[in-house]
Design an enzyme around this catalytic site. Sequence first.
Site, PDB file in Angstrom:
ATOM      1  N   GLU A 155      -2.928   6.622 -30.142  1.00  0.00           N
ATOM      2  CA  GLU A 155      -4.332   6.428 -30.528  1.00  0.00           C
ATOM      3  C   GLU A 155      -5.030   7.766 -30.516  1.00  0.00           C
ATOM      4  O   GLU A 155      -4.565   8.707 -29.886  1.00  0.00           O
ATOM      5  CB  GLU A 155      -5.028   5.511 -29.514  1.00  0.00           C
ATOM      6  CG  GLU A 155      -4.495   4.104 -29.492  1.00  0.00           C
ATOM      7  CD  GLU A 155      -4.892   3.376 -28.215  1.00  0.00           C
ATOM      8  OE1 GLU A 155      -6.002   3.615 -27.704  1.00  0.00           O
ATOM      9  OE2 GLU A 155      -4.069   2.599 -27.720  1.00  0.00           O
ATOM     10  N   LYS A 206      -8.034  10.189 -29.301  1.00  0.00           N
ATOM     11  CA  LYS A 206      -8.849  10.275 -28.092  1.00  0.00           C
ATOM     12  C   LYS A 206     -10.281  10.585 -28.521  1.00  0.00           C
ATOM     13  O   LYS A 206     -10.600  11.703 -28.903  1.00  0.00           O
ATOM     14  CB  LYS A 206      -8.312  11.372 -27.166  1.00  0.00           C
ATOM     15  CG  LYS A 206      -8.975  11.390 -25.807  1.00  0.00           C
ATOM     16  CD  LYS A 206      -8.176  12.266 -24.847  1.00  0.00           C
ATOM     17  CE  LYS A 206      -8.690  12.162 -23.420  1.00  0.00           C
ATOM     18  NZ  LYS A 206     -10.023  12.691 -23.228  1.00  0.00           N
ATOM     19  N   ASP A 219     -14.121  11.315 -28.351  1.00  0.00           N
ATOM     20  CA  ASP A 219     -14.859  12.136 -27.404  1.00  0.00           C
ATOM     21  C   ASP A 219     -16.295  11.638 -27.280  1.00  0.00           C
ATOM     22  O   ASP A 219     -17.155  11.976 -28.077  1.00  0.00           O
ATOM     23  CB  ASP A 219     -14.828  13.596 -27.887  1.00  0.00           C
ATOM     24  CG  ASP A 219     -15.068  14.555 -26.743  1.00  0.00           C
ATOM     25  OD1 ASP A 219     -15.119  14.100 -25.588  1.00  0.00           O
ATOM     26  OD2 ASP A 219     -15.204  15.756 -27.014  1.00  0.00           O
ATOM     27  N   TYR A 267     -10.477   0.468 -27.104  1.00  0.00           N
ATOM     28  CA  TYR A 267      -9.072   0.850 -27.022  1.00  0.00           C
ATOM     29  C   TYR A 267      -8.258   0.132 -25.965  1.00  0.00           C
ATOM     30  O   TYR A 267      -7.057   0.320 -25.892  1.00  0.00           O
ATOM     31  CB  TYR A 267      -8.927   2.363 -26.850  1.00  0.00           C
ATOM     32  CG  TYR A 267      -9.688   2.926 -25.672  1.00  0.00           C
ATOM     33  CD1 TYR A 267     -10.759   3.777 -25.889  1.00  0.00           C
ATOM     34  CD2 TYR A 267      -9.340   2.610 -24.378  1.00  0.00           C
ATOM     35  CE1 TYR A 267     -11.467   4.301 -24.826  1.00  0.00           C
ATOM     36  CE2 TYR A 267     -10.043   3.126 -23.309  1.00  0.00           C
ATOM     37  CZ  TYR A 267     -11.108   3.972 -23.535  1.00  0.00           C
ATOM     38  OH  TYR A 267     -11.799   4.476 -22.484  1.00  0.00           O
ATOM     39  N   LYS A 321      -3.894  17.024 -25.645  1.00  0.00           N
ATOM     40  CA  LYS A 321      -5.155  17.674 -26.038  1.00  0.00           C
ATOM     41  C   LYS A 321      -4.943  18.600 -27.226  1.00  0.00           C
ATOM     42  O   LYS A 321      -4.026  19.429 -27.221  1.00  0.00           O
ATOM     43  CB  LYS A 321      -5.683  18.499 -24.857  1.00  0.00           C
ATOM     44  CG  LYS A 321      -6.177  17.653 -23.712  1.00  0.00           C
ATOM     45  CD  LYS A 321      -7.631  17.273 -23.921  1.00  0.00           C
ATOM     46  CE  LYS A 321      -8.153  16.588 -22.684  1.00  0.00           C
ATOM     47  NZ  LYS A 321      -9.510  16.810 -22.353  1.00  0.00           N
ATOM     48  N   CYS A 337     -42.620  36.126 -21.880  1.00  0.00           N
ATOM     49  CA  CYS A 337     -42.304  36.025 -23.302  1.00  0.00           C
ATOM     50  C   CYS A 337     -41.938  37.393 -23.877  1.00  0.00           C
ATOM     51  O   CYS A 337     -42.676  38.353 -23.695  1.00  0.00           O
ATOM     52  CB  CYS A 337     -43.494  35.429 -24.053  1.00  0.00           C
ATOM     53  SG  CYS A 337     -43.233  35.374 -25.832  1.00  0.00           S
ATOM     54  N   CYS A 367     -44.934  38.339 -26.442  1.00  0.00           N
ATOM     55  CA  CYS A 367     -46.348  38.529 -26.114  1.00  0.00           C
ATOM     56  C   CYS A 367     -46.563  38.743 -24.617  1.00  0.00           C
ATOM     57  O   CYS A 367     -47.679  38.878 -24.157  1.00  0.00           O
ATOM     58  CB  CYS A 367     -47.178  37.338 -26.592  1.00  0.00           C
ATOM     59  SG  CYS A 367     -46.930  35.864 -25.588  1.00  0.00           S
ATOM     60  N   CYS A 390     -43.233  29.499 -24.001  1.00  0.00           N
ATOM     61  CA  CYS A 390     -44.329  30.459 -23.926  1.00  0.00           C
ATOM     62  C   CYS A 390     -45.599  29.668 -24.218  1.00  0.00           C
ATOM     63  O   CYS A 390     -45.753  29.113 -25.291  1.00  0.00           O
ATOM     64  CB  CYS A 390     -44.150  31.562 -24.959  1.00  0.00           C
ATOM     65  SG  CYS A 390     -45.661  32.513 -25.184  1.00  0.00           S
ATOM     66  N   CYS A 430     -49.353  34.138 -29.506  1.00  0.00           N
ATOM     67  CA  CYS A 430     -47.982  34.659 -29.496  1.00  0.00           C
ATOM     68  C   CYS A 430     -47.493  34.796 -30.940  1.00  0.00           C
ATOM     69  O   CYS A 430     -47.409  33.808 -31.661  1.00  0.00           O
ATOM     70  CB  CYS A 430     -47.107  33.688 -28.704  1.00  0.00           C
ATOM     71  SG  CYS A 430     -45.389  34.181 -28.575  1.00  0.00           S
TER      72      CYS A 430
HETATM   73  P1  AMP Z   1     -10.464  12.445 -19.349  1.00  0.00           P
HETATM   74  O1  AMP Z   1     -11.930  12.163 -19.224  1.00  0.00           O
HETATM   75  O2  AMP Z   1     -10.166  13.704 -20.075  1.00  0.00           O
HETATM   76  O3  AMP Z   1      -9.712  12.275 -18.063  1.00  0.00           O
HETATM   77  O4  AMP Z   1      -9.885  11.335 -20.314  1.00  0.00           O
HETATM   78  C1  AMP Z   1      -9.991   9.982 -19.994  1.00  0.00           C
HETATM   79  C2  AMP Z   1     -10.976   9.361 -20.897  1.00  0.00           C
HETATM   80  O5  AMP Z   1     -10.583   9.408 -22.251  1.00  0.00           O
HETATM   81  C3  AMP Z   1     -11.139   7.896 -20.638  1.00  0.00           C
HETATM   82  O6  AMP Z   1     -12.030   7.659 -19.595  1.00  0.00           O
HETATM   83  C4  AMP Z   1     -11.691   7.400 -21.940  1.00  0.00           C
HETATM   84  O7  AMP Z   1     -13.104   7.380 -21.862  1.00  0.00           O
HETATM   85  C5  AMP Z   1     -11.330   8.449 -22.952  1.00  0.00           C
HETATM   86  N1  AMP Z   1     -10.594   7.936 -24.122  1.00  0.00           N
HETATM   87  C6  AMP Z   1     -10.910   8.234 -25.400  1.00  0.00           C
HETATM   88  N2  AMP Z   1     -10.086   7.629 -26.256  1.00  0.00           N
HETATM   89  C7  AMP Z   1      -9.216   6.897 -25.534  1.00  0.00           C
HETATM   90  C8  AMP Z   1      -8.121   6.035 -25.864  1.00  0.00           C
HETATM   91  N3  AMP Z   1      -7.751   5.826 -27.138  1.00  0.00           N
HETATM   92  N4  AMP Z   1      -7.468   5.444 -24.851  1.00  0.00           N
HETATM   93  C9  AMP Z   1      -7.817   5.676 -23.563  1.00  0.00           C
HETATM   94  N5  AMP Z   1      -8.835   6.482 -23.191  1.00  0.00           N
HETATM   95  C10 AMP Z   1      -9.527   7.096 -24.143  1.00  0.00           C
HETATM   96 ZN    ZN Z   2     -45.240  34.451 -26.376  1.00  0.00          ZN
END
Ligand code: AMP
Ligand code: ZN
Length: 663
Positions: free
Chosen positions: A110, A112, A114, A221, A308, A402, A405, A420, A426
């Site tokens: 899957e 990941k 963010d 997920y 990663k 600042c 000014c 400021c 200014c």
């Molecule tokens: P980390 O915060 O780097 O330890 O990564 C763990 C976090 O990745 C989990 O808490 C999830 O929020 C996130 N995450 C994002 N995508 C996925 C996925 N497909 N499966 C599991 N965790 C995921």
């Molecule tokens: Zn200023």
Amino acid sequence: MKPEEKITKLREELHRHNYLYYVLDKPEISDYDFDRKLKELQDLEEKYPEFHDDNSPTLRVGGAVTKNFATVVHEHRMYSLDNSYSKEDLENWEKRIEKQVDGEVNFTCELKYDGASISLTYEKGEFKQAVTRGDGIQGDDVTNNVRTIRSVPLRLKGDYPQKFEIRGEIVLPYEGFAHLNAARVEAGEEPYANPRNTASGSLKLQDSAEVARRPLDCLLYSLGGNLPGIETQYESLQKARKWGFKVPEEAKLAKNLKEVMDFVNYWDVHRHDLPYETDGVVVKVNSLHQQEELGFTAKAPRWAMAYKFKAEQVSTKLNRISYQVGRTGAITPVANLEPVQLGGTTVKRASLHNADQIEKLDVREGDEVYVEKGGEIIPKIVGVDFTKRDPDSSPTKYITHCPECNTELVRNEGEAQHYCPNFNGCPPQIIGRIQHFISRKAMDIEGLGGETVALLVNEGLISNYADLYELKKEQILPLERMAEKSAENLITGIKNSKKIPFERVLFALGIRYVGETVAKKLAKHFKNIEALRKAEKEELESVDEIGDRIAESVVEFFANQENVKTVERLKGYGLQLEISAEKLANQTSKLEGQTFVVSGVFEMSRNDLKKLVEDNGGKISSSISSKTSYVVAGENMGPSKLAKAESLQIPIIDEKKFLQMIE
Ligand code: AMP
Ligand code: ZN
């Protein structure tokens, strides 16, 4: 039909259309029809409060305020993930696994996502609770806020279990993030730094109506607990999708590590095509039985591994930290770097955001720093190479005054940015405000550009925007690069701007948080500047979409006598400080709730056409999406727009047809 039946039926319909739109992105009805049904339901619910439902589609718009988020202990702990960075890391992981389980091991791959992790609970197919990860053992109850996220199903469909937990990630897709930031910049606010922090910050907002306005998305997920009939991770994703959750389709089964690596390598390149940010791949042992055998370490499951992606990162020397003063007085520290190549462009500057950020990273002038490109527009500094630090260097002292000014800076409670406060004295604030005043979407003064404004201020000819209207040709002729003709054009341009309608004058004033859209709303409601000046906070807040922050800012603006004087002067010069009678007469709500995209060349000017849309209550959008109600096409409409409209089956109408609609 009895009211209760009608209410139930409308709710069902709206849940379905919501799903079609936000989860599948395949709407079957127009926004207009959706809004009409929603309105109908709202009216019925108001009339028959006895049929209240916590998960009614009408509650998506938010409104509930959470003062303190309750702490909830997770039934199953929310673990972190172990990280890997290479094929070897994954091979070692696989060896460890094979020692511990019987039989062949397959994987689900899957992306990941963010964002901010979230745990959702459902009972009898109804959304019950949403809890943040917190420290993994307990998190915050953010149910009211999560209910406003359109892709979170409030009612499930199909053969869902009676009670279960599902986990996922709340993300803010790039496009929504960009819109949100554009609106902030327009309203004179600092843009948000990145989508991830904005998503997690949004979950902890007290006002759920504000959360509802943020285009958040929820990607699922993982299903919690032992659910009957589900043997593998991959199956659980498919099931969740069937029950109505948004489970990204990119997930893939891999028979072995080679197939895992194919997935990783593919997405390392193609992740930039996804609508949201990802920072890697999560590889999971597919069999839930094997998962159980493997169990958890203190920190993470043994059956999952994050891979990663390498962030596009380089290191370079930080030559100098400089400080910029924006038109609202906000101070932004900027890193001036030794130019370096990053992701195909040369980077010379990077944002340092604010004083806290500098302190957190402990960045100093002369340091070798790591620069990264994330979801942000300008690159950011993510760290310092301490091995290369000059031992004689000392921590960066943030400026106290600042740079322009020399006024002492202030920092308001709860705000990250220094300001400021010398609003009217200014130079960059004065210049910035006048530049905003003359800009295209505001007074649109032809013959006058940003640099000339700076010149006029620096030469002492003007010190606020009202002064523009007293400029004489003789005064500006001696300026550098100013010829007879250009001086004349400038004076004419200023004179012509007196015809600019009230709502744009209001926007031009540069009141903090009053962007183009807010200005329109205020103009429509108050009709003239006097009424707006006298309005109290409560009255301002009663206007649709005007919150307390905007209301406060308007009140503050008019509490300043300097501003009142300037506005009086503008009135004296003949600027439009009330809605024109003609406009009042021409306004209708015939296009209420509909969104138009205008493309091509028309008999009337494009701006007039857009104005007609808005005067009749419609909205203008610049790009075609499934939310577009109509495309008004003129001659030479762009072929890509045409193709997009056709593929989304959006009705395309011509100018004549459009005029008939508002007749
Ligand atoms: P980390 O915060 O780097 O330890 O990564 C763990 C976090 O990745 C989990 O808490 C999830 O929020 C996130 N995450 C994002 N995508 C996925 C996925 N497909 N499966 C599991 N965790 C995921
Ligand atoms: Zn200023």
